[in-house]
Design an enzyme around this catalytic site. Structure first.
Site: not given
Ligand code: SF4
Length: 481
Positions: A12, A38, A114-115, A254
């Site tokens: 996310c 995402g 996000n997480g 990445y």
């Protein structure tokens, strides 16, 4: 299996802006810059002074909020939060798309996150036992239910009360009628940055979202910090017990976009330095260094610079392969990798090649790429990986295969080399990775990053254990059991 499915994928991105006439449009642009985090769905919630407006749909940001549909035009108001999400599981379930919105006792709130919460299943079971009716499988809804039940009143206190009950990695943004809130977990695993545009505060997962809208970077939101923006300005709180910072080191390998700066480090420069470390630790006599595009490019540049071996674009990437591209028929499926990558044959013929990629996950793609480069005429293929072997799954908001599917979990480096049929295979060491980020060495009593997928050292408790596996990560788009 697609190329994307043989990668760790960030799940996310979040974005928020407060007090700007173009809040909706800025959020569309911010999410567009964060698309790499995402690609399954995008959502934005604004507040227009009287009501909240929510547009949440499956698809890329450009598809959902592009000029061919009217979703973006509906996003009136001077404050907004937005979200993009990734998931490989199932079809998109619209009710799971964030930001989530709820009317609480003190007013409406939209939250994007996000997480991953590592005690979400236990909390959810408890809430359901107490009568809560969940509409989605998203962790974010758990936070909303906890807020709804909080005995505290101002919305920020309710949020803090909820966050104190959860365990996990999160960076979130929340919007009420009068506030934009940003919060980061006490370990600071996932990134969150604060910026400013024309005096309006902006929150985003990465600084590349500021660049696209012309916002100035102000600072990283600190681990454990809650930021509250109102018409009176910005306030900052640290309501949680301080914990040692464990930022996700894979962001540098990445996830993050190379033009972003997170936690004070430019991602592109960090990736080049990882390549330099790799050249220092795993030199080899060769004629050219070629990246697996695009994610292997900065590390390959670093490897070439350090080793003195020329850098060449020996593999060309086709940028127009969408995630929805129809797989070829079984008969020609072996050509699948070439949908995205094609060797530059005239360059590779008879050459000793150092192939640089960011990571090996299942090894499926690596094997095909080595075979492709060899078929194109390379005399030797030496594979160099700009991360340590990924031996463990992530439970902190990254889509990863189960441990057993990770090539490095089951195999030694030599077995992996034989499996992908490379002439040599080497990974950068964990200490090399730390050096590349400017940290001299991994401090084993208190590591400076989360590096659990390389070390198995999980900084945040994994309380949800299912079927004997440490698998507590709720699938973002799957129907709940
Ligand atoms: Fe990042 Fe830690 Fe997850 Fe690995 S385990 S991807 S380092 S958060």
């Amino acid at each position: 299996m697609s190329f994307a499915e043989d990668r760790f994928n960030e799940e996310c991105a979040v974005f928020g802006v407060f007090g700007h006439a173009d809040a909706g449009a800025l959020t569309v642009l911010g999410l567009h810059a964060l698309q790499h985090r995402g690609q399954e769905a995008a959502g934005i919630v604004t507040y227009d002074g009287t009501q909240f407006i929510a547009e949440r749909h499956p698809g890329l940001v450009g598809d959902v909020f592009g000029k061919n549909n009217a979703h973006a035009e509906k996003l009136k108001g001077t404050q907004a939060v937005g979200h993009t999400r990734y998931s490989t599981t199932g079809g998109s379930v619209v009710r799971n798309i964030q930001p989530m919105f709820a009317d609480l006792a003190g007013g409406g709130i939209a939250i994007a996150h996000n997480g991953n919460l590592t005690n979400a299943r236990a909390l959810r079971a408890e809430l359901v036992r107490d009568g809560a009716i969940f509409q989605s499988t998203s962790d974010t809804e758990t936070i909303i239910h906890l807020m709804a039940r909080s005995i505290y009143n101002p919305v920020v206190d309710r949020l803090v009360d909820a966050l104190k009950q959860i365990v996990g990695a999160y960076s979130l943004v929340a919007l009420t009628a009068r506030k934009l809130i940003g919060a980061r977990d006490p370990f600071g695993v996932r990134p969150l940055v604060l910026g400013e545009l024309d005096g309006a505060p902006v929150l985003a997962s990465e600084t590349c979202a500021f660049d696209i809208i012309g916002a100035d970077f102000v600072r990283d939101v600190e681990p454990g910090e809650i930021i509250v923006a109102t018409r009176d300005g910005i306030e900052s709180f640290f309501p949680f017990k301080p914990r040692p910072q464990r930022f996700c080191v894979f962001e540098y390998v990445y996830f993050a976009r190379p033009d972003s700066t997170v936690e004070g480090r430019n991602v592109y420069e960090a990736r080049k330095r990882i390549g330099e470390e790799l050249a220092r630790e795993a030199p080899v006599a060769a004629d050219m260094v070629i990246p697996v595009p695009d994610s292997g490019v900065p590390a390959a540049l670093g490897y070439a610079a350090k080793s003195g071996i020329p850098f060449e674009l020996g593999i060309i990437r086709n940028h127009y392969v969408g995630r929805t591209f129809i797989e070829p028929s079984e008969r020609i499926r072996h050509l699948g990798v070439r949908l995205k990558h094609n060797p530059n044959g005239s360059m590779l013929k008879g050459k000793r090649v150092v192939l640089v990629d960011d990571s090996i996950v299942r090894g499926t793609t690596s094997k095909k790429i080595v075979e492709m480069v060899r078929d194109a005429g390379a005399a030797e293929v030496h594979f160099r990986i700009a991360s340590p072997p990924t031996t463990n799954s992530c439970f902190y908001g990254v889509d990863t295969p189960n441990e057993e599917e990770l090539l490095a979990h089951a195999m030694t480096v030599e077995d992996m080399r034989l499996h992908i049929k490379a002439d040599s295979l080497a990974f950068v060491s964990i200490d090399g990775l730390y050096r590349a980020t400017g940290e001299a060495k991994r401090n084993s009593s208190s590591p400076q990053f989360c590096d659990a997928c390389f070390s198995g050292d999980y900084p945040i408790e994994l309380s949800d254990i299912i079927g004997g596996r440490k698998d507590g990560q709720l699938s973002l788009l799957a129907e709940v059991a």
